[in-house]
Design an enzyme around this catalytic site. Sequence first.
Site, PDB file in Angstrom:
ATOM      1  N   TYR A 172     -90.186 -51.296 -41.043  1.00 13.82           N
ATOM      2  CA  TYR A 172     -90.546 -50.094 -41.790  1.00 13.82           C
ATOM      3  C   TYR A 172     -89.385 -49.122 -41.741  1.00 13.82           C
ATOM      4  O   TYR A 172     -88.786 -48.916 -40.691  1.00 13.82           O
ATOM      5  CB  TYR A 172     -91.790 -49.430 -41.169  1.00 13.82           C
ATOM      6  N   GLU A 190     -89.932 -44.349 -49.072  1.00 18.47           N
ATOM      7  CA  GLU A 190     -90.391 -45.299 -48.065  1.00 18.47           C
ATOM      8  C   GLU A 190     -90.150 -46.745 -48.497  1.00 18.47           C
ATOM      9  O   GLU A 190     -90.368 -47.098 -49.653  1.00 18.47           O
ATOM     10  CB  GLU A 190     -91.901 -45.076 -47.856  1.00 18.47           C
TER      11      GLU A 190
END
Length: 379
Positions: free
Chosen positions: A101, A189
């Site tokens: 991530y 993101e």
Amino acid sequence: MKIQEYQAKQIFKNHNIPIPRGQVALNSSFVQQIAEDLGGKVVVKAQVLVGGRGKAGGIRLASNPDEAEEFATEMMGMDIKGYSIHKVLVEEAIDIKKELYLGIATDRVLASPVIIASSYGGVDIEEAAEEAPDKISRITIDPLVGLCDFQIRCLAVSIDLPRKHWRIFRQIALAMWTIYQSHDASLVEINPLVISEENGLVALDGKMTIDDNALFRHPELADLRDLDMENPCEIEAQKYGIAYIHMSGNIGCLVNGAGLAMATMDILKLKGGDPANFLDIGGGAGSEKVSSAFRILLSDKKVKAVLVNIFGGITRCDEIARGIMDALDEQKGKTVPIMIRLVGTNSEKGYEILKSRNLKTATSLVEAAEKTIALAEKK
Ligand code: GDP
Ligand code: MN
């Protein structure tokens, strides 16, 4: 404003962040050809502005072009969390060794951008944050200094990134910082950022939220707005200058002032109710605004009762009462019960107008909340 995955990835690509090759399709009949061009084995990804598409059947791995078309046909028109699918992104399938991530977000508490990385990628980061908070690294970025190399190295170490991927990891992180700044984003993101045997680091998913208050600085981004995908009530509300946020409960709220609207929702919750929306008509609203607010909140079929809570300052309570009457005339057929509380400027006059229609009123907010909850339960 959120933008779609394929749009975010286009921006990524322009900033040299590696993404899988792919193409968006508005119609499943193009999917077979696209899949063919990409080498056959592809991933078909629903383009909707909600997360967790994987779990909801919106991400499917096809082993050949026929299967890809089949999956796309099944997906088109399907619903994910209330949003129907009109577009799919067809991408070459990537072999995944590990899912990471990486995100840059605005942290309201720190009043600063933060860069977040985790070796626990692919899943909802919120979930990961609860289950394994130690697996998530956050570093504050000083906007005047920018994202520094030592910070990127710290992150690389914290997620156990193999040395050979550090150069490209740095390039990706810096590009994300550039994108975050230049687009006035509140979120950029990549989840998952994958390590693949063949391709090194690849952004497999992309998410971006752009600060609505800065949209005027980005006319080029206005075109990216996907109105199909936004709540139609929220779009309607924007037209009238009403702040409306759709939620999942069954009590419609019509309030003037953001603070009062929050307090009204809090009291409803406290008394065991569930608000269907946040709605702030703002100061000095006239009857026209009130009736459009009603139209907007009653278009939500889940609404079983409405609570009107008005503090008359600049706003005159009799104006509000008149707006409610107009709205009721407009909504003839519908029979959603309404509870009204008016306090302040011209409240007596307002109540008088309402009395002529036998509308239910309350004096205190607690009483109004309790009575509205009872009305919603009765329906
Ligand atoms: P989200 O569920 O909406 O966040 O959608 P993502 O794009 O993040 O995809 C969800 C999951 O699908 C990823 O975490 C991967 O495990 C899987 N996935 C997506 N694309 C590919 C791919 O090209 N190859 C493989 N093997 N899995 C993929
Ligand atoms: Mn994802």
